[in-house]
Design an enzyme around this catalytic site. Sequence first.
Site, short mmCIF file in Angstrom:
data_model
loop_
_atom_site.label_atom_id
_atom_site.label_comp_id
_atom_site.label_asym_id
_atom_site.label_seq_id
_atom_site.Cartn_x
_atom_site.Cartn_y
_atom_site.Cartn_z
N TYR A 273 0.84 -1.20 0.00
CA TYR A 273 0.00 0.00 0.00
C TYR A 273 0.87 1.25 0.00
O TYR A 273 2.06 1.22 0.36
CB TYR A 273 -0.94 0.01 1.21
CG TYR A 273 -0.26 0.26 2.54
CD1 TYR A 273 -0.11 1.55 3.05
CD2 TYR A 273 0.25 -0.81 3.29
CE1 TYR A 273 0.51 1.77 4.27
CE2 TYR A 273 0.87 -0.59 4.51
CZ TYR A 273 1.00 0.70 5.00
OH TYR A 273 1.63 0.92 6.20
N CYS A 274 0.26 2.36 -0.42
CA CYS A 274 0.90 3.68 -0.39
C CYS A 274 -0.20 4.71 -0.19
O CYS A 274 -1.33 4.37 0.17
CB CYS A 274 1.72 3.93 -1.65
SG CYS A 274 0.75 3.88 -3.18
N THR A 275 0.09 5.97 -0.45
CA THR A 275 -0.88 7.03 -0.16
C THR A 275 -2.09 6.99 -1.08
O THR A 275 -3.23 7.00 -0.63
CB THR A 275 -0.20 8.41 -0.26
OG1 THR A 275 0.90 8.46 0.64
CG2 THR A 275 -1.18 9.52 0.09
N ILE A 303 -4.24 4.70 0.90
CA ILE A 303 -4.75 5.07 2.22
C ILE A 303 -5.92 6.04 2.10
O ILE A 303 -6.87 5.99 2.88
CB ILE A 303 -3.62 5.71 3.06
CG1 ILE A 303 -2.44 4.76 3.18
CG2 ILE A 303 -4.12 6.09 4.45
CD1 ILE A 303 -1.15 5.43 3.62
#
Length: 343
Positions: A273-275, A303
């Site tokens: 996952y990332c932003t 996110i």
Amino acid sequence: MTWGRMLQKRCLLAMAIIAVPSWDSHAALVALVPTFHRARWTTKRPSSCRRRLDSSCWSDDINDNTSGPSAIRSQSPSPTNATALQMVSFYRFFDTATCKETLRDTVFDAFREMVPGIRGTLYIANEGINGQFAVPVNVVDAFVTVCTQHHLVEQTIDDLNWGGVLPIETPTFQKLVVRTRDVILRDGLSNHDSLNWNHAGEELTPAEWDHQLRRQSSQSLRLIDCRNEYETRQGTFQDAIPLNTTTFSESWPVLQQQFATGQHNKEEPVYIYCTGGIRCVKVGAYMTQTLGFTNVKRLKHGIIGYQKWHHQQQETKEQPDVSSLWQGDNFLFDKRRFGGRIN
């Protein structure tokens, strides 16, 4: 002090430098310059020359620099009657090598004509597009129309990552900017051109992500945070493995060191996952095509998407008592202000 008085002071400075010996010229200059600086900054200018922040003074200037590797078209926001801004981001990996200049011009003109007051940035590169915008709420439908008509999203408006709604006076982006560049996300990969960004593992919706993570035990879970060390310190998913990098280009040797050994079963799921999701596409492609993992799963809309989904669950009371798997803040580098604390 009037402008005429300041001009008189400048003349005195010139006369002083000529009149005194050369070794004293510097001293004369030092003695008089502070006076000129005071005059410059204390002199009142006409009100029309002062910069204002209200929308009535926004200019309709267009900056066209359409040559070079980072050609740009930009415009200050036009006046709008909207009272709020809808934040939105999106990306899409597809080949634009033969049409990126045309795409830049047509999209810029479409936004300028159909979405008054829009501000934000769209990058167009051979590998695809990446955009972040603040859109006046009264022209959101027109924004969606431009995105779909010009294929900025792959299928539907669900590909758009909707953020929060902010008051119109909230600082976000200064201009509408559409520019071409070499890549939409600098990665530092040595085998950049050989990777297929559309072969980057399975994309999970926030609901699927939440459901699958809750079923995994903390001992068997392989959950990778693709962001940098500072972002990780602000907030993270429970039991996530940080890469502890300072820049995105440092990710690849870390992944090689942690996951290229024979200790890892490459058929077991790996969650990343990332932003907002774009970094996970590149990490997913690298882990799938370079490291040989066959079950990579990445969080759709990152996110930001998970945050929005969890809030909706609480508001609709579908899962009002279920705590979020996210802990802390979602840090953002720009002024989009999508994120916030998830309890």
